[in-house]
Write a protein that holds these residues in place. Sequence first.
Motif, short mmCIF file in Angstrom:
data_model
loop_
_atom_site.label_atom_id
_atom_site.label_comp_id
_atom_site.label_asym_id
_atom_site.label_seq_id
_atom_site.Cartn_x
_atom_site.Cartn_y
_atom_site.Cartn_z
N THR A 146 26.72 34.94 -53.74
CA THR A 146 27.23 34.53 -52.44
C THR A 146 28.52 33.73 -52.64
OG1 THR A 146 24.91 34.35 -51.81
CG2 THR A 146 26.50 33.57 -50.22
N PHE A 147 28.58 33.01 -53.75
CA PHE A 147 29.77 32.22 -54.09
C PHE A 147 30.20 31.36 -52.88
CE2 PHE A 147 30.31 36.16 -56.80
CZ PHE A 147 29.85 35.56 -57.95
N HIS A 149 31.78 28.01 -58.27
CA HIS A 149 31.86 26.74 -59.01
C HIS A 149 31.87 27.00 -60.52
CE1 HIS A 149 27.53 27.23 -59.69
NE2 HIS A 149 27.32 27.30 -58.38
N HIS A 174 29.16 29.20 -62.21
CA HIS A 174 29.44 30.65 -62.19
C HIS A 174 30.48 31.01 -63.24
CE1 HIS A 174 28.59 30.09 -57.65
NE2 HIS A 174 27.56 30.77 -58.11
N ARG A 192 18.69 35.64 -47.98
CA ARG A 192 18.93 34.27 -47.56
C ARG A 192 19.60 34.27 -46.19
NH1 ARG A 192 22.38 32.15 -52.27
NH2 ARG A 192 23.05 30.58 -50.76
N GLY A 221 21.78 34.89 -63.14
CA GLY A 221 21.14 33.69 -63.66
C GLY A 221 19.62 33.87 -63.64
N ASP A 227 17.34 32.17 -62.21
CA ASP A 227 16.75 32.03 -60.87
C ASP A 227 16.81 33.35 -60.12
OD1 ASP A 227 19.63 31.46 -60.91
OD2 ASP A 227 19.44 31.15 -58.76
N ARG A 251 19.53 29.20 -66.90
CA ARG A 251 20.03 28.26 -65.89
C ARG A 251 19.10 27.06 -65.87
NH1 ARG A 251 21.67 29.28 -59.49
NH2 ARG A 251 22.60 27.23 -59.24
N LEU A 282 24.73 24.20 -67.19
CA LEU A 282 25.51 23.43 -66.22
C LEU A 282 24.71 23.36 -64.93
CD1 LEU A 282 29.05 24.96 -66.82
CD2 LEU A 282 28.31 22.65 -67.40
N ILE A 323 24.95 22.91 -61.84
CA ILE A 323 25.81 22.90 -60.65
C ILE A 323 25.29 24.00 -59.74
CG2 ILE A 323 28.17 23.16 -59.78
CD1 ILE A 323 29.18 22.59 -62.62
N SER A 336 25.83 25.83 -55.61
CA SER A 336 26.60 25.86 -54.36
C SER A 336 25.92 25.02 -53.29
CB SER A 336 26.74 27.31 -53.87
OG SER A 336 27.43 28.09 -54.81
N THR A 337 24.60 25.01 -53.31
CA THR A 337 23.87 24.21 -52.31
C THR A 337 24.25 22.73 -52.44
OG1 THR A 337 22.00 25.73 -52.39
CG2 THR A 337 21.56 23.54 -51.50
N ARG A 369 27.81 22.17 -51.24
CA ARG A 369 27.97 22.16 -49.78
C ARG A 369 27.55 20.81 -49.21
NH1 ARG A 369 25.73 27.33 -50.47
NH2 ARG A 369 23.68 26.71 -49.68
#
Length: 215
Positions: free
Chosen positions: A10-11, A15, A18, A45, A105, A107, A132, A174, A176, A178-179, A182
């Motif tokens: 979804t990017f 970050h 990725h 999602r 990843g 997940d 991850r 890492l 990190i 996106s959630t 945000r």
Amino acid sequence: MSPLGVFGGTFDPIHFGHLRTAFELMQSLELGEVRFVPAGDPPHRGMPACDPMRRLELVRAATADQAGFLVDDRELRRSGPSYTVTTLEELRAEMPARPICLLVGMDAFLGLPTWHRWRDLLELSHLVVAHRPGWPAPAGGVLAGLLAERGADDAAALRTECAGRILVQPVTPLEISSTALRELLASGRDPRYLLPDPVREIVRVTACYARTTER
Ligand code: ATP
């Protein structure tokens, strides 16, 4: 022929988790290129917080200075849900004899059985699963069985066939997401050192994640 890496997501926003993962996989697997494929309407999602064209702009800005990183906007041009299997079918038709590696990843791998026509994915490409933080490999069930059946010991196996193997690959961990980004942006904090400066600048100027909430 060097394998093609396909990195969907979804990017929202892209970050360093990725980018570093894609870079390390490109190097360790000797991929000829990595295609970043932003999803338009991700089926698993809710709607992304940021609109598709802005997410595409962020991915372009993030990848512009790295040789071998390419952006593929086909899922944004397609209407309907962004099914990875459709993307792989198109790529396979374009390059019938090239090994294709779908990069995910851990997940994402753990959710694989919920993907549209998921068993067809391995007919079309290899699967490369990056470690991850916080997501251990499956200990049992259908995915552990699949790993036992299709698991590859090293990257060389991804060159001898075009599709069908699974390689689990360690990368620099890492933590990190996106959630988290945000949330950080919505509260007005600075994302510096979590994503590339050109992305940070676009996010700042456009305020595309200000007051954001999940749509
Ligand atoms: P969100 O928090 O919104 O779910 P995300 O950070 O997981 O987003 P996505 O765009 O959903 O990012 O992920 C695209 C791909 O990148 C997925 O295969 C995911 O597993 C992988 N990925 C994302 N962040 C990392 C990370 N920090 N390390 C390794 N892989 C990652």
